[in-house]
Each structure stands twice: as structure tokens, then as C-alpha cells.
Scaffold this motif. Structure first.
Motif, short mmCIF file in Angstrom:
data_model
loop_
_atom_site.label_atom_id
_atom_site.label_comp_id
_atom_site.label_asym_id
_atom_site.label_seq_id
_atom_site.Cartn_x
_atom_site.Cartn_y
_atom_site.Cartn_z
N GLY A 11 0.81 -1.21 0.00
CA GLY A 11 0.00 0.00 0.00
C GLY A 11 0.84 1.26 0.00
N MET A 12 2.18 1.09 0.10
CA MET A 12 3.06 2.27 0.10
C MET A 12 3.18 2.87 -1.29
SD MET A 12 6.29 1.46 2.50
CE MET A 12 6.29 2.16 4.14
N HIS A 13 3.51 4.15 -1.32
CA HIS A 13 3.86 4.78 -2.60
C HIS A 13 5.10 5.64 -2.39
CE1 HIS A 13 1.59 8.07 -0.67
NE2 HIS A 13 2.45 8.84 -1.31
N VAL A 14 5.76 5.94 -3.49
CA VAL A 14 6.85 6.93 -3.46
C VAL A 14 6.47 8.07 -4.39
CG1 VAL A 14 8.79 5.44 -2.85
CG2 VAL A 14 8.10 5.62 -5.24
N SER A 15 6.92 9.28 -4.07
CA SER A 15 6.78 10.40 -4.99
C SER A 15 8.07 10.47 -5.79
CB SER A 15 6.56 11.70 -4.22
OG SER A 15 5.32 11.66 -3.57
N VAL A 16 7.94 10.43 -7.09
CA VAL A 16 9.10 10.41 -7.99
C VAL A 16 9.15 11.72 -8.76
CG1 VAL A 16 10.14 9.23 -9.97
CG2 VAL A 16 8.88 7.91 -8.25
N THR A 17 10.31 12.36 -8.77
CA THR A 17 10.48 13.52 -9.66
C THR A 17 10.93 12.99 -11.01
OG1 THR A 17 11.13 14.86 -7.76
CG2 THR A 17 11.64 15.75 -9.95
N THR A 18 10.08 13.14 -12.01
CA THR A 18 10.38 12.58 -13.33
C THR A 18 11.46 13.44 -13.99
OG1 THR A 18 8.81 13.90 -14.61
CG2 THR A 18 7.93 11.95 -13.50
N PRO A 19 12.13 12.91 -15.03
CA PRO A 19 13.15 13.72 -15.70
C PRO A 19 12.60 15.04 -16.22
CG PRO A 19 13.35 11.43 -16.34
CD PRO A 19 12.10 11.53 -15.53
N ALA A 20 11.29 15.09 -16.51
CA ALA A 20 10.69 16.35 -16.99
C ALA A 20 10.41 17.33 -15.84
CB ALA A 20 9.39 16.04 -17.73
N GLY A 21 10.66 16.89 -14.61
CA GLY A 21 10.51 17.79 -13.47
C GLY A 21 9.17 17.69 -12.75
N VAL A 23 6.34 15.90 -10.35
CA VAL A 23 6.36 14.94 -9.24
C VAL A 23 5.13 14.06 -9.36
CG1 VAL A 23 6.35 14.67 -6.73
CG2 VAL A 23 7.59 16.57 -7.77
N ARG A 24 5.34 12.76 -9.37
CA ARG A 24 4.23 11.82 -9.51
C ARG A 24 4.34 10.75 -8.44
NH1 ARG A 24 2.67 15.31 -12.15
NH2 ARG A 24 2.04 15.37 -14.35
N GLN A 25 3.17 10.23 -8.02
CA GLN A 25 3.17 9.17 -7.00
C GLN A 25 2.99 7.82 -7.67
OE1 GLN A 25 1.36 12.17 -6.46
NE2 GLN A 25 3.17 12.72 -5.27
N TYR A 26 3.82 6.88 -7.28
CA TYR A 26 3.72 5.52 -7.81
C TYR A 26 3.73 4.53 -6.65
CZ TYR A 26 4.90 7.76 -12.22
OH TYR A 26 4.88 8.58 -13.32
N SER A 27 2.83 3.56 -6.74
CA SER A 27 2.77 2.55 -5.68
C SER A 27 3.99 1.64 -5.74
CB SER A 27 1.51 1.69 -5.84
OG SER A 27 0.38 2.48 -5.60
N VAL A 28 4.38 1.18 -4.59
CA VAL A 28 5.51 0.25 -4.48
C VAL A 28 4.96 -1.17 -4.63
CG1 VAL A 28 7.26 -0.63 -2.88
CG2 VAL A 28 6.78 1.83 -2.99
N VAL A 29 5.52 -1.90 -5.58
CA VAL A 29 4.98 -3.23 -5.93
C VAL A 29 5.71 -4.36 -5.19
CG1 VAL A 29 4.48 -4.76 -7.90
CG2 VAL A 29 4.40 -2.31 -8.22
N ASN A 30 6.77 -4.04 -4.50
CA ASN A 30 7.63 -5.08 -3.93
C ASN A 30 6.89 -6.15 -3.15
OD1 ASN A 30 9.30 -2.74 -4.46
ND2 ASN A 30 10.92 -3.83 -3.37
N ALA A 31 7.35 -7.38 -3.34
CA ALA A 31 6.94 -8.47 -2.45
C ALA A 31 7.78 -8.36 -1.17
CB ALA A 31 7.17 -9.81 -3.15
N PRO A 32 7.33 -8.97 -0.07
CA PRO A 32 8.05 -8.79 1.21
C PRO A 32 9.54 -9.12 1.15
CG PRO A 32 5.98 -9.93 1.58
CD PRO A 32 6.13 -9.82 0.10
N GLN A 33 9.90 -10.15 0.36
CA GLN A 33 11.31 -10.56 0.35
C GLN A 33 12.18 -9.71 -0.57
OE1 GLN A 33 8.79 -12.17 -0.98
NE2 GLN A 33 9.29 -12.91 -3.01
N GLU A 34 11.60 -8.83 -1.35
CA GLU A 34 12.37 -8.04 -2.32
C GLU A 34 12.96 -6.81 -1.63
OE1 GLU A 34 10.81 -7.80 -6.66
OE2 GLU A 34 9.11 -7.85 -5.32
N ARG A 35 14.26 -6.84 -1.41
CA ARG A 35 14.87 -5.75 -0.64
C ARG A 35 15.99 -5.07 -1.41
NH1 ARG A 35 12.84 -3.63 3.24
NH2 ARG A 35 14.80 -3.32 4.32
#
Ligand code: FES
Length: 291
Positions: A11-21, A23-35
Motif C-alpha cells: 500500500g506504500m507509494h513513493v513520490s518520484v520527480t520525473t526527468p521532466a521535473g 512529481v508523480r506518485q507511484y505505488s511500491v509493488v515489492n513483495a516482502p522478500q524483495e529488498r
């Protein structure tokens, strides 16, 4: 670079500054073991104004992107009830993270993914790894989607079911409507919207008082509460400025609030104690913030 990976939860997301400048929010897809890396999914939007297009066209292996620490505005709660996860389109990203976490934990759940066609199913390997708990519904029109949801959600015991959904606004509304009709309490239906179609361009002017510092100022009719705070030297962190990400959430002492965000739950809104100053305003002429 070189920092340990922060603790991740579905359910987490990160805010990413795209190369065009942008800011967009994208959900984190990681499975628990993916570190080893933060995994996100970015759908190329045909009308992109520099967010997804920039990510698709300007990001390559080795590109460095500025991202925030992950935040969770759509947590998966352990309630003892059985989760039914419903995703549409690119709304698969947080729902998939939840499904992987539940699967890794050996929990009982099911996930339903609605998409335009079988060729539009992202993260196929991850979905396959979840086995028979995932159901893909491809190419359904809105009426067929509603029928399928009636069938899926209607077969569950209302008091023993939690519903989590993410996807296009109309689909989320249908899921919420079906769940409510089937007797699932509203507070057990949780959703995340990626876009907010209710961002006001202005409203009535109102006064703001900061309860801790005693500072007062006016929010004019053509300015957001957040911008007025910034102009008056009040530091509030913000990201999406669309009432979606939850970054700017601020405590309220008093005031009749006019909410325009998609982040707060109904109960949080009803409490009158929280506001998203990037989009929300005050109807009562005076707002006292817990700042
Ligand atoms: Fe994202 Fe206000 S900055 S909700």
C-alpha cells in the motif's frame, strides 16, 4: 545511494520527480522478500503532461531519479477478516503488493483483476506466482464488470470480509456500491484513487490561526490553503498538491472543513481533525490549525 532500504509495507507509494521535473506518485509493488530495489509500474498515459511520458521516454538503466521515502496511505490491515482485493488497470500496483504479502504470509485471500484484454495484464509472472488466488477478468464492459463484482462480492460473508480496491474512479465507485449493497460495512471497504477530479481552483476567502504560534493570516479566494501557508512562512511538506498522496496532512483544532481530497477516510473527514491543505478549504470563515 548506499542507504539501507527502508522498511516496506503493502500500500506504500513513493513520490518520484520525473526527468521532466513533474512529481508523480507511484505505488511500491515489492513483495516482502524483495529488498534490493523499489519496484514501481508506470502506465504510459496518452494525455501525459510530462509524468508517465517522461518516465517511459527519458528513464533508462542508470538514470538517477529523486524519490521520497515510501509512505503508506493505503495500508493492509490485519483484521481477521478475509481480504478480497479488486484492481483495475494500473491500479494493480498496490493491490499486487498486498496480494504478494498475504501470499507470503500464508493468508487466505483472493484477488480480482479487471483489464481491457489479456495483452494488457502487467506483472504476469508475479500474478502467476500467486496461483489460484488470482482471477483475471479481461474485456468486460461496465455492466459486465458490475455483474462480476455482484457475483464475487455477493458470495462472501459480509462481516468476515474486507475489500481493498484500486483503479479507475468509476470502477472503485462500483466496487464500493456493490460491497455496501451486499452488507459489507463501509469502513471495511478501502480504496486508493490515483487522480483527483475535485481539485478546486478557488473558493471563499477565510482566516487562518495557528494554535501553537498564534500567527494569523488570510487565505484569499484564488489561493489554496497550502500556498497561503507557504507564503506566510509556514513549512508544510507537500508532494502531489492534488489531495491524493497524504503528504501535506495537517491537524485541525476548529473550523468547518470543505474536503476535496481523496486521501482521508469518511471517519477521518467526519472527525473534523485533519485537512489536506493542498486542496481543501474552510467554510466557516475561520480555521484554526494545530501548528
Ligand atoms: Fe499530496 Fe496534499 S500534497 S495530499
Amino acid at each position: 545511494m548506499g542507504q539501507p532500504m527502508p522498511q516496506l509495507s503493502p500500500g506504500m507509494h513513493v513520490s518520484v520527480t520525473t526527468p521532466a521535473g513533474c512529481v508523480r506518485q507511484y505505488s511500491v509493488v515489492n513483495a516482502p522478500q524483495e529488498r534490493d530495489a523499489i519496484v514501481i509500474g508506470v502506465k504510459l498515459e496518452p494525455q501525459s503532461r510530462g509524468g508517465s511520458r517522461s518516465m517511459h521516454e527519458q528513464v533508462q538503466e542508470g538514470t538517477e531519479l529523486l524519490i521520497t521515502v515510501p509512505r503508506n496511505g493505503f495500508p493492509l490491515k490485519r483484521t481477521g477478516r478475509r481480504p478480497v482485493l479488486v484492481a483495475g488497470g494500473i491500479g494493480i500496483t498496490p493491490i499486487l503488493a498486498m496480494a504478494q504479502a498475504l501470499h507470503a504470509n500464508g493468508d487466505d485471500f483472493e484477488m480480482h483483476y479487471f483489464c481491457r484484454g489479456a495483452e494488457h495484464v502487467p506483472f504476469g509472472d508475479r500474478l502467476r506466482s500467486l496461483g489460484e488466488k488470482v482471477f483475471i477478468h479481461a474485456g468486460l464492459d461496465p455492466a459486465e464488470t458490475r455483474c462480476k463484482l455482484d457475483e464475487v462480492i455477493g458470495a462472501k460473508a459480509p462481516d468476515a470480509t474486507d475489500v481493498y480496491t484500486c483503479g479507475p474512479g468509476p470502477m472503485i465507485n462500483t466496487v464500493a456500491d456493490v460491497a455496501t449493497q451486499m452488507g459489507i460495512p463501509e469502513e471495511n471497504v478501502r480504496f486508493e484513487l490515483f487522480k483527483n477530479d475535485d481539485v478546486p481552483t478557488g473558493g471563499d476567502a477565510f482566516e487562518v490561526e495557528l494554535s501553537v504560534s498564534g500567527k494569523t493570516f488570510t487565505v484569499p479566494s484564488d489561493k489554496s490553503l497550502l500556498k497561503a501557508c507557504w507564503e506566510n512562512g509556514v513549512q508544510i511538506e507537500a508532494s502531489c498538491e492534488q489531495g491524493v498522496c497524504g503528504t501535506c496532512m495537517t491537524g485541525v483544532v476548529s473550523g468547518d472543513l470543505e474536503h476535496h481530497d481523496t486521501y482521508l477516510s469518511k471517519q477521518e473527514r467526519a472527525s473534523g481533525k485533519l485537512i489536506m491543505p493542498c486542496v481543501s478549504r474552510c467554510k466557516s470563515g475561520k480555521l484554526v490549525l494545530d501548528l
